[in-house]
Every structure is written in structure tokens, then in C-alpha cells.
Motif scaffolding. Structure first.
Motif, PDB file in Angstrom:
ATOM      1  N   GLU A 162       9.035 -14.301 -48.956  1.00 23.36           N
ATOM      2  CA  GLU A 162      10.023 -15.371 -48.864  1.00 23.36           C
ATOM      3  C   GLU A 162       9.508 -16.490 -47.963  1.00 23.36           C
ATOM      4  OE1 GLU A 162      13.489 -17.271 -49.885  1.00 23.36           O
ATOM      5  OE2 GLU A 162      12.869 -15.277 -50.594  1.00 23.36           O
ATOM      6  N   GLY A 163       9.527 -17.719 -48.488  1.00 20.28           N
ATOM      7  CA  GLY A 163       9.109 -18.881 -47.716  1.00 20.28           C
ATOM      8  C   GLY A 163       7.619 -19.118 -47.695  1.00 20.28           C
ATOM      9  N   GLU A 164       6.840 -18.267 -48.377  1.00 25.77           N
ATOM     10  CA  GLU A 164       5.379 -18.437 -48.399  1.00 25.77           C
ATOM     11  C   GLU A 164       4.920 -18.850 -49.791  1.00 25.77           C
ATOM     12  OE1 GLU A 164       4.112 -15.396 -44.772  1.00 25.77           O
ATOM     13  OE2 GLU A 164       3.589 -14.869 -46.851  1.00 25.77           O
ATOM     14  N   ASN A 165       3.795 -19.534 -49.842  1.00 30.06           N
ATOM     15  CA  ASN A 165       3.272 -20.044 -51.110  1.00 30.06           C
ATOM     16  C   ASN A 165       2.038 -19.294 -51.597  1.00 30.06           C
ATOM     17  OD1 ASN A 165       5.098 -22.354 -51.484  1.00 30.06           O
ATOM     18  ND2 ASN A 165       4.140 -23.152 -49.624  1.00 30.06           N
ATOM     19  N   PHE A 166       1.726 -18.174 -50.977  1.00 30.57           N
ATOM     20  CA  PHE A 166       0.527 -17.433 -51.327  1.00 30.57           C
ATOM     21  C   PHE A 166       0.823 -15.944 -51.284  1.00 30.57           C
ATOM     22  CE2 PHE A 166       0.648 -17.905 -46.794  1.00 30.57           C
ATOM     23  CZ  PHE A 166       0.209 -16.692 -46.297  1.00 30.57           C
ATOM     24  N   TRP A 167      -0.063 -15.182 -51.910  1.00 29.65           N
ATOM     25  CA  TRP A 167       0.066 -13.731 -51.902  1.00 29.65           C
ATOM     26  C   TRP A 167      -0.744 -13.149 -50.753  1.00 29.65           C
ATOM     27  CZ3 TRP A 167      -0.212 -16.649 -56.270  1.00 29.65           C
ATOM     28  CH2 TRP A 167       0.754 -16.445 -57.254  1.00 29.65           C
ATOM     29  N   ARG A 168      -0.227 -12.103 -50.164  1.00 32.19           N
ATOM     30  CA  ARG A 168      -0.958 -11.389 -49.115  1.00 32.19           C
ATOM     31  C   ARG A 168      -1.640 -10.169 -49.735  1.00 32.19           C
ATOM     32  NH1 ARG A 168       0.792 -12.283 -43.552  1.00 32.19           N
ATOM     33  NH2 ARG A 168       2.317 -13.994 -43.480  1.00 32.19           N
ATOM     34  N   THR A 169      -2.913 -10.004 -49.413  1.00 33.11           N
ATOM     35  CA  THR A 169      -3.666  -8.881 -49.967  1.00 33.11           C
ATOM     36  C   THR A 169      -2.997  -7.559 -49.635  1.00 33.11           C
ATOM     37  OG1 THR A 169      -5.744 -10.115 -49.815  1.00 33.11           O
ATOM     38  CG2 THR A 169      -5.908  -7.717 -50.008  1.00 33.11           C
ATOM     39  N   ASN A 195      -1.544 -22.274 -57.389  1.00 35.55           N
ATOM     40  CA  ASN A 195      -1.814 -22.634 -55.991  1.00 35.55           C
ATOM     41  C   ASN A 195      -3.293 -22.599 -55.630  1.00 35.55           C
ATOM     42  OD1 ASN A 195      -2.405 -19.916 -55.709  1.00 35.55           O
ATOM     43  ND2 ASN A 195      -1.066 -19.567 -53.953  1.00 35.55           N
ATOM     44  N   GLY A 196      -4.159 -22.174 -56.559  1.00 41.79           N
ATOM     45  CA  GLY A 196      -5.597 -22.185 -56.314  1.00 41.79           C
ATOM     46  C   GLY A 196      -6.100 -21.068 -55.428  1.00 41.79           C
ATOM     47  N   GLN A 197      -5.267 -20.079 -55.150  1.00 40.76           N
ATOM     48  CA  GLN A 197      -5.663 -18.971 -54.273  1.00 40.76           C
ATOM     49  C   GLN A 197      -6.694 -18.071 -54.935  1.00 40.76           C
ATOM     50  OE1 GLN A 197      -2.378 -16.611 -52.850  1.00 40.76           O
ATOM     51  NE2 GLN A 197      -3.681 -14.997 -52.022  1.00 40.76           N
ATOM     52  N   VAL A 198      -7.739 -17.723 -54.176  1.00 34.25           N
ATOM     53  CA  VAL A 198      -8.725 -16.740 -54.628  1.00 34.25           C
ATOM     54  C   VAL A 198      -8.302 -15.378 -54.097  1.00 34.25           C
ATOM     55  CG1 VAL A 198     -11.144 -16.041 -54.590  1.00 34.25           C
ATOM     56  CG2 VAL A 198     -10.562 -18.473 -54.602  1.00 34.25           C
ATOM     57  N   PHE A 199      -8.053 -14.446 -54.986  1.00 40.72           N
ATOM     58  CA  PHE A 199      -7.660 -13.100 -54.572  1.00 40.72           C
ATOM     59  C   PHE A 199      -8.881 -12.318 -54.094  1.00 40.72           C
ATOM     60  CE2 PHE A 199      -4.003 -14.215 -57.147  1.00 40.72           C
ATOM     61  CZ  PHE A 199      -2.950 -13.635 -56.456  1.00 40.72           C
ATOM     62  N   ASP A 200      -8.633 -11.352 -53.241  1.00 39.12           N
ATOM     63  CA  ASP A 200      -9.695 -10.463 -52.759  1.00 39.12           C
ATOM     64  C   ASP A 200      -9.973  -9.435 -53.851  1.00 39.12           C
ATOM     65  OD1 ASP A 200     -11.385  -8.678 -51.502  1.00 39.12           O
ATOM     66  OD2 ASP A 200     -10.244  -8.611 -49.630  1.00 39.12           O
ATOM     67  N   MET A 201     -10.785  -9.856 -54.803  1.00 41.12           N
ATOM     68  CA  MET A 201     -10.984  -9.039 -56.002  1.00 41.12           C
ATOM     69  C   MET A 201     -11.672  -7.715 -55.697  1.00 41.12           C
ATOM     70  SD  MET A 201     -11.944 -11.993 -58.808  1.00 41.12           S
ATOM     71  CE  MET A 201     -12.350 -13.359 -57.711  1.00 41.12           C
ATOM     72  N   GLN A 202     -12.597  -7.723 -54.767  1.00 44.32           N
ATOM     73  CA  GLN A 202     -13.303  -6.488 -54.430  1.00 44.32           C
ATOM     74  C   GLN A 202     -12.341  -5.449 -53.857  1.00 44.32           C
ATOM     75  OE1 GLN A 202     -16.449  -6.956 -51.543  1.00 44.32           O
ATOM     76  NE2 GLN A 202     -17.255  -4.908 -51.905  1.00 44.32           N
ATOM     77  N   PRO A 357      -4.065 -21.642 -49.940  1.00 44.73           N
ATOM     78  CA  PRO A 357      -4.481 -21.009 -48.681  1.00 44.73           C
ATOM     79  C   PRO A 357      -5.976 -21.202 -48.424  1.00 44.73           C
ATOM     80  CG  PRO A 357      -4.274 -19.350 -50.390  1.00 44.73           C
ATOM     81  CD  PRO A 357      -3.796 -20.645 -50.996  1.00 44.73           C
ATOM     82  N   GLU A 358      -6.443 -20.688 -47.301  1.00 48.55           N
ATOM     83  CA  GLU A 358      -7.862 -20.812 -46.956  1.00 48.55           C
ATOM     84  C   GLU A 358      -8.759 -20.084 -47.958  1.00 48.55           C
ATOM     85  OE1 GLU A 358      -9.513 -22.635 -44.579  1.00 48.55           O
ATOM     86  OE2 GLU A 358      -7.535 -23.580 -44.466  1.00 48.55           O
ATOM     87  N   ALA A 359      -8.251 -19.008 -48.540  1.00 51.32           N
ATOM     88  CA  ALA A 359      -8.989 -18.309 -49.594  1.00 51.32           C
ATOM     89  C   ALA A 359      -8.871 -19.140 -50.863  1.00 51.32           C
ATOM     90  CB  ALA A 359      -8.428 -16.906 -49.804  1.00 51.32           C
ATOM     91  N   ARG A 360      -9.809 -20.053 -51.060  1.00 48.48           N
ATOM     92  CA  ARG A 360      -9.684 -21.033 -52.130  1.00 48.48           C
ATOM     93  C   ARG A 360     -11.039 -21.318 -52.764  1.00 48.48           C
ATOM     94  NH1 ARG A 360      -8.561 -25.990 -47.862  1.00 48.48           N
ATOM     95  NH2 ARG A 360     -10.749 -26.458 -47.384  1.00 48.48           N
ATOM     96  N   GLY A 361     -10.981 -21.950 -53.918  1.00 48.21           N
ATOM     97  CA  GLY A 361     -12.185 -22.427 -54.569  1.00 48.21           C
ATOM     98  C   GLY A 361     -12.194 -23.941 -54.565  1.00 48.21           C
TER      99      GLY A 361
END
Length: 422
Positions: A162-169, A195-202, A357-361
Motif C-alpha cells: 500500500e502506497g508503494e509503486n514497486f514490488w519488494r523481492t 514502472n520499469g522495475q527490474v526484478f531479481d530474477m536470479q 525504483p533503483e533496480a531499473r534498466g
């Protein structure tokens, strides 16, 4: 790094840019006689000038050789797609046999679901991010209906807080653990389109595998944009389009990764066609399918070489430059764009919220508080090609192959005027 919001500084950055010469190797649309500032490489990459030569080569062979072009063209058509595998493997972090190119993205995801989504009475759920790209949502829903399952019970969405624009790993991992042995498949977008977020795929891949699920990735916004290591991350499968950061042309062919553990198997469920059969026996027209011992076993029909030609042309450029240099410029030019946005925000009575977020491309998604569609329209009329997403977001993707630092500065000045005038 200490940036400056001046034209002279932007020009200095361009003068020291190792990739600056590649800008002249692309065709730019023009508005009012001037080349546009192009921010939509995340939707459709610009056309490389060399693409026409690659297409014309096939047209010439078709004119002069007709059907014999399949075997006697300099780049023979029957194995044309194989030329794309090695350069794509280097971009995707794969072994060459794990790569093939065929069809288009959602078609390939459906075909991969045939092999990798095998629901049972206990293990049947699919995990994805909330509000995945609509095509992925439709694919999931239709696959679930095909298997006679209930959509609401089968799809598990990982939500933003709630209130955030990104997913947390940690929230993704917690949801995987919660679903546990009911989880059949993890299939997410490696880079979120909105939002352009890069997920922690590994990390997510390992978590999915640890509970016994199959893990795949939709890499539409990741291919040619971020560092990937699919083989070593132990990803089961992935697919991506080629017309965004890979500049292959509108609606063009899709790449596919299938981990080598699945190669050479005749027991795996798969929709099959004769181009997936071994080359040695393909033209014997045998009644039984004899699969290639690599990802090409998932090929169905012969390759659409006129579509693959501009893809191959673009991959030639990736080979010349390499992902390391592209990512280095990506990081710098996106940081400069962020600096410009924050500087303009200080100068005008408006508020920008960068929701990436900072995790971005390459992409920055910017929420324009207090501004509406008129600012987007103003940008478009004044030579800035960008992308609008409801309710109030513009997506900016300065592709490192052809965007310049001067573009970033000029964009800031146009944006400032637009806010003041609209």
C-alpha cells in the motif's frame, strides 16, 4: 557523479561517449524538419540503416534463385534462424543450443506453456506480478480455461505494498513460500512494462525451483536492456520480443530460451512441426517426429526470413558493441535524465514523482502530479516522442544505441516550456 543542466555540459558528455557514432546508424522520424527526441525504444526501437541491406539481400536471392534460395543463397534460408542463436546467447546469458527464434512473443509463451505448465490436482497454481502486461494476463486466463481450472483459484498475484509503486523481492519470495507445493509455475515479466522495475530474477528463480515449481520469464522489456544470465540462473524457459530495445522492426520475431536439461527429450509435451525435426532427416518426410537436440525442437514452421533479416542486422550491432558498453551508457544516460527531471522540477510549479525504483534498466516512469494529458500532447507536438500510460504517467526510455545526452537536455527545456504554457 556531478551533472550539470547545461547544453555545453550535455555536448561534452556526447563528445566523450564511445557509442555516439551509432546514433548516425539509425533513421529518426522528423517533426517540423527536425529529428525527434525518441524515448519509446521500450515500445518500438528505431530502424537501423543497415536493416534495409539485410532485407534486400533476401529479396535479391528470391528474385534470382527463387526456391533454390533455401539452400544456395549466401545466407541459406533453411537454416537462417540459426545465425541469430549465438549472438542472442551472449545477450541472454545462455548457451547457443538453448536459443531459438520463431513466431511472436505471446504465441511462443503459449507454446512454452504447453511444455512447462502441466497442472496436477495438487500442483496447479501460477504466480505472476499484479497487473502483468495484458497479453500475459489473457494468456494465463486462456491457458487456465483450456485446462478446465478456475481462474480466481489458479492465478496468484504478488501485489505492491500500500502506497508503494514497486514490488519488494521479499514479498515475491514470501508468496512463493506461502503457495509452496501447490505452485506449478512462476512466470513474470523480468522488467515491468509500467514502472520499469527490474526484478531479481536470479533470486526469484531459485525460490521457485526450491518449492518444486517451473520458472519462466517474459523478457519483452529485458532483452537488450539489462544483464541476463539465464543458463546460470537455472531458468527453465524464457521468451522475448525483438522490436523494442533490439530494433528488429514492428511486431517482429520472438526469441526463446529453453534450458539444455529439456533438450533431446521425446517424452516432453510439445506442439510439434517439421522444422523441429532433425535436419538430417527433415526432408525424408518420415511419419514420426525426431526432435532436434536443442531449442530448435520447439520450431514448428520454416523461418520467416524476411522478418529475421532486420533482426540479424540489429544483432550485428550488438555484437560490435557488447552488452557491457550498452549497459554502462544506459546507466549514465538514465541517471542524467533523472538529474534533468529533478532540476526542472525545482524550476517550475509542478511535482514529478519518478516511480521507477533503483533496480531499473533504460526506462524511467514519471508520474506528473498536477499535470495531465496536455503536457504529453505538448511534448509530442514539439518533437518528443514518448509514451503515455493512465492515469498520469509518461514512460521515458533513452535507448543507449541512439539517444544522446543533448537529447536529455533539450527534453528538459521542452518539458519546462510545456509546463509553463499548458
Amino acid at each position: 557523479m556531478s551533472f550539470q543542466n547545461t547544453l555545453s555540459y550535455a555536448k561534452e558528455l556526447d563528445a566523450n561517449d564511445q557509442l555516439a557514432a551509432y546514433r548516425d546508424q539509425f533513421h529518426f522520424p522528423k517533426i517540423g524538419g527536425k529529428e525527434v527526441i525518441y524515448f519509446t525504444g521500450n515500445s518500438l526501437g528505431l530502424q537501423p540503416k543497415r536493416s534495409a541491406d539485410f532485407v534486400e539481400e533476401i529479396m535479391k536471392d528470391w528474385r534470382e534463385l527463387a526456391v533454390e534460395g533455401h539452400f544456395y543463397a549466401e545466407k541459406s534460408w533453411w537454416d537462417y534462424h540459426e545465425r541469430l542463436a549465438a549472438p542472442l546467447a551472449r545477450i541472454m546469458g545462455a548457451k547457443t543450443p538453448e536459443i531459438t527464434v520463431m513466431n511472436t512473443l505471446t504465441v511462443n509463451l503459449h507454446l512454452l506453456m504447453v511444455s512447462f505448465y502441466r497442472p496436477t490436482a495438487k500442483r496447479y497454481k501460477i504466480l505472476c506480478e499484479e497487473k502483468a502486461f495484458p497479453s500475459d494476463q489473457y494468456m494465463f486466463q486462456s491457458q487456465i480455461k483450456f485446462h478446465g481450472l478456475d481462474i480466481s483459484d489458479t492465478i496468484v498475484e504478488v501485489k505492491k505494498r500500500e502506497g508503494e509503486n514497486f514490488w519488494r523481492t521479499e514479498d515475491v519470495l514470501a508468496k512463493i513460500e506461502e503457495v509452496g507445493d501447490e505452485l506449478a509455475l512462476v512466470l513474470m515479466g523480468g522488467v515491468n512494462y509500467y514502472n520499469g522495475q527490474v526484478f531479481d530474477m536470479q533470486t526469484i528463480t531459485k525460490a521457485g525451483k526450491d518449492v518444486g515449481a517451473v520458472v519462466g520469464w517474459d523478457l519483452a522489456h529485458a532483452a537488450g536492456n539489462v544483464e541476463l544470465d539465464l543458463h546460470n540462473w537455472d531458468v527453465d524457459f524464457a521468451a522475448w520480443c525483438s522490436y523494442k530495445y533490439m530494433n528488429s522492426g514492428p511486431g517482429n520475431a520472438s526469441g526463446v530460451f529453453i534450458h539444455e536439461r529439456y533438450h533431446g527429450r521425446t517424452d516432453i509435451p510439445r506442439f510439434e512441426g517439421w522444422w523441429g525435426t532433425k535436419k538430417e532427416t527433415r526432408f525424408l518426410m518420415q511419419p514420426q517426429f525426431d526432435p532436434m537436440d536443442n531449442a530448435d525442437a520447439w520450431q514448428i514452421s520454416n523461418a520467416p526470413v524476411l522478418a529475421l533479416a532486420p533482426y540479424l542486422a540489429s544483432l550485428e550491432m550488438f555484437e560490435e558493441v557488447g552488452m557491457e558498453k550498452l549497459i554502462a551508457k544506459r546507466n549514465k544516460i538514465v541517471s542524467y535524465l533523472e538529474f534533468i527531471l529533478r532540476e526542472i522540477d525545482k524550476e517550475v510549479e509542478s511535482t514529478f514523482e519518478i516511480i521507477t525504483p533503483e533496480a531499473r534498466g533504460t526506462q524511467l516512469s514519471v508520474f506528473l502530479h498536477g499535470e495531465g494529458r496536455p503536457i504529453f500532447d505538448y511534448l509530442m507536438k514539439n518533437g518528443v516522442i514518448t509514451d503515455w500510460r493512465e492515469p498520469n504517467v509518461i514512460r521515458l526510455a533513452p535507448a543507449p544505441f541512439y539517444c544522446s545526452y543533448e537529447d536529455m537536455y533539450r527534453f528538459g527545456q521542452i518539458l519546462k516550456r510545456g509546463i509553463e504554457e499548458t
